[in-house]
Design an enzyme around this catalytic site. Structure first.
Site, PDB file in Angstrom:
ATOM      1  N   TYR A  31      27.374   5.068  30.040  1.00  0.00           N
ATOM      2  CA  TYR A  31      26.498   3.935  30.304  1.00  0.00           C
ATOM      3  C   TYR A  31      26.156   3.853  31.787  1.00  0.00           C
ATOM      4  O   TYR A  31      27.042   3.675  32.630  1.00  0.00           O
ATOM      5  CB  TYR A  31      27.145   2.626  29.860  1.00  0.00           C
ATOM      6  CG  TYR A  31      27.302   2.467  28.366  1.00  0.00           C
ATOM      7  CD1 TYR A  31      26.538   3.215  27.467  1.00  0.00           C
ATOM      8  CD2 TYR A  31      28.208   1.554  27.841  1.00  0.00           C
ATOM      9  CE1 TYR A  31      26.686   3.060  26.104  1.00  0.00           C
ATOM     10  CE2 TYR A  31      28.356   1.390  26.472  1.00  0.00           C
ATOM     11  CZ  TYR A  31      27.592   2.146  25.605  1.00  0.00           C
ATOM     12  OH  TYR A  31      27.748   1.986  24.246  1.00  0.00           O
ATOM     13  N   SER A  39      24.955  -3.386  18.448  1.00  0.00           N
ATOM     14  CA  SER A  39      23.576  -3.826  18.188  1.00  0.00           C
ATOM     15  C   SER A  39      23.530  -4.846  17.053  1.00  0.00           C
ATOM     16  O   SER A  39      22.730  -4.725  16.114  1.00  0.00           O
ATOM     17  CB  SER A  39      22.671  -2.637  17.878  1.00  0.00           C
ATOM     18  OG  SER A  39      22.538  -1.804  18.997  1.00  0.00           O
ATOM     19  N   GLY A  41      18.321  -6.327  19.979  1.00  0.00           N
ATOM     20  CA  GLY A  41      17.660  -7.483  20.576  1.00  0.00           C
ATOM     21  C   GLY A  41      16.508  -8.037  19.765  1.00  0.00           C
ATOM     22  O   GLY A  41      15.944  -9.078  20.130  1.00  0.00           O
TER      23      GLY A  41
END
Length: 347
Positions: A65, A213, A218
């Site tokens: 990340y 997720s 989102g």
């Protein structure tokens, strides 16, 4: 449905090996720019600290990340300002960056150890609470990868072992080497593939589910619906967020929004509450760069839904009406394939 202004974050067992975590976790990758621009470390640390002070103690990261392991470095700085013994850190390994922004998966024993040592150093900790292969390398027997992870447990460098995006067969084989505490999979109202075989197997073996997720990258928070996507966002290349697919998927969002009004909550709160009600062994890890969204997500813990409510919510977002593949940045249904040879977005 009932709600309470005072949100208490319960603690639950993740799996049956002894790891205890907050009922809602925090996916840290977004702080380092997975879907949006990365936050400066000072701002990211402020979000992490606020999450902890509000009761979230389970933080999920990866050495992939951000540029140059940015996310683990940021978390390491935050841990210097927080009580380490009250926090559960999960991180992942296994991606090797290639030219052109792609990645390949590597699970050799020497690479496992090298990655673990690097994560320990960047995080500034003596042990990692939960350590996962980010994807399964099918060129290496899972027994070899697990064997090295087992050694790291015996040495006290990691406490619990997880798997991410693994097939049912891989999970069984890995578990035969050493008990698995958690399997991390994409799971949300519009991605429910794991209900078929992964969740039943995990419950059979006493393995927890970490749902990444949980708001559909989102989408149920309004990305591309009530707010436009940043031009640099990788979601602009996600089929569910583009063209005719997006227009059709907006109908599902609007249905859920109407239900949210009925239940006196926001759309993302209802989506998270639905997931939380799928079982105490399922820990969603929504991420955000905004404290207001963090506080809103926590409100989902206060929503109480009946079986009838859950059916109504599920029926509002039928999986067969979702347009676009779940995650084009992975091999299709990689947990069934048990590997991702190359991807552009390690999540």
């Amino acid at each position: 449905m009932e709600s309470s202004p005072q949100i208490q974050v319960p603690r639950v067992k993740l799996g049956t090996q002894g790891l205890e975590v907050s009922r809602l976790g925090f996916g840290c990758g977004g702080l380092s720019g997975i879907l949006n621009a990365p936050l400066p470390h000072e701002e990211g640390i402020s979000v992490l600290k606020e999450a902890f002070y509000k009761g979230i103690t389970f933080f999920d990261s990866s050495d992939s990340y951000g540029d140059n392991n940015d996310n683990e470095i940021m978390i390491g700085k935050a841990l210097k300002q927080l009580p380490r013994e009250q926090i559960q850190i999960a991180t992942k390994f296994g991606f090797v960056k290639l030219e052109g922004g792609q990645f390949e998966v590597k699970g050799t024993p020497d690479f496992v150890r090298k990655c673990c040592e690097g994560s320990l150093r960047r995080l500034g900790v003596e042990y990692i609470d939960l350590y996962y292969p980010h994807r399964v390398d099918i060129s290496v027997p899972i027994e070899d990868t697990m064997g090295e992870l087992k050694k790291l447990v015996e040495e006290g460098k990691i406490r619990y072992i997880g798997l991410s995006e693994a097939s049912a067969d891989t999970i069984r084989r890995a578990y035969a080497v050493h008990p698995i505490t958690a399997v991390q999979m994409e799971y949300s109202l519009w991605t429910r593939d794991i209900e078929e075989d992964i969740i039943p197997l995990c419950r059979e073996l006493g393995i927890g589910i970490v749902a990444y997720s949980p708001l559909g990258h989102g989408f149920f928070g309004g990305k591309a619906v009530v707010e436009s996507l940043p031009a640099e966002s990788i979601l602009t290349r996600h089929p569910r967020f583009s063209g005719e697919n997006l227009e059709k998927n907006k109908l599902l969002y609007n249905r859920l929004t109407m239900l949210a009004a009925k239940y006196s909550c926001s759309t993302p709160q209802l989506a998270l509450a639905w997931l939380l009600h799928q079982g105490d062994d399922i820990i969603p890890i929504p991420g955000t760069t905004k404290i207001r969204n963090l506080l809103s997500n926590l409100e989902s813990l206060a929503l109480k839904l009946s079986k009838e409510d859950l059916k109504e919510i599920s029926d509002a977002v039928p999986v067969n009406e979702v347009n676009g593949v779940p995650n084009p940045f992975l091999s299709k249904y990689s947990y069934k394939l048990a590997t991702t040879p190359a991807t552009q977005l390690p999540v």
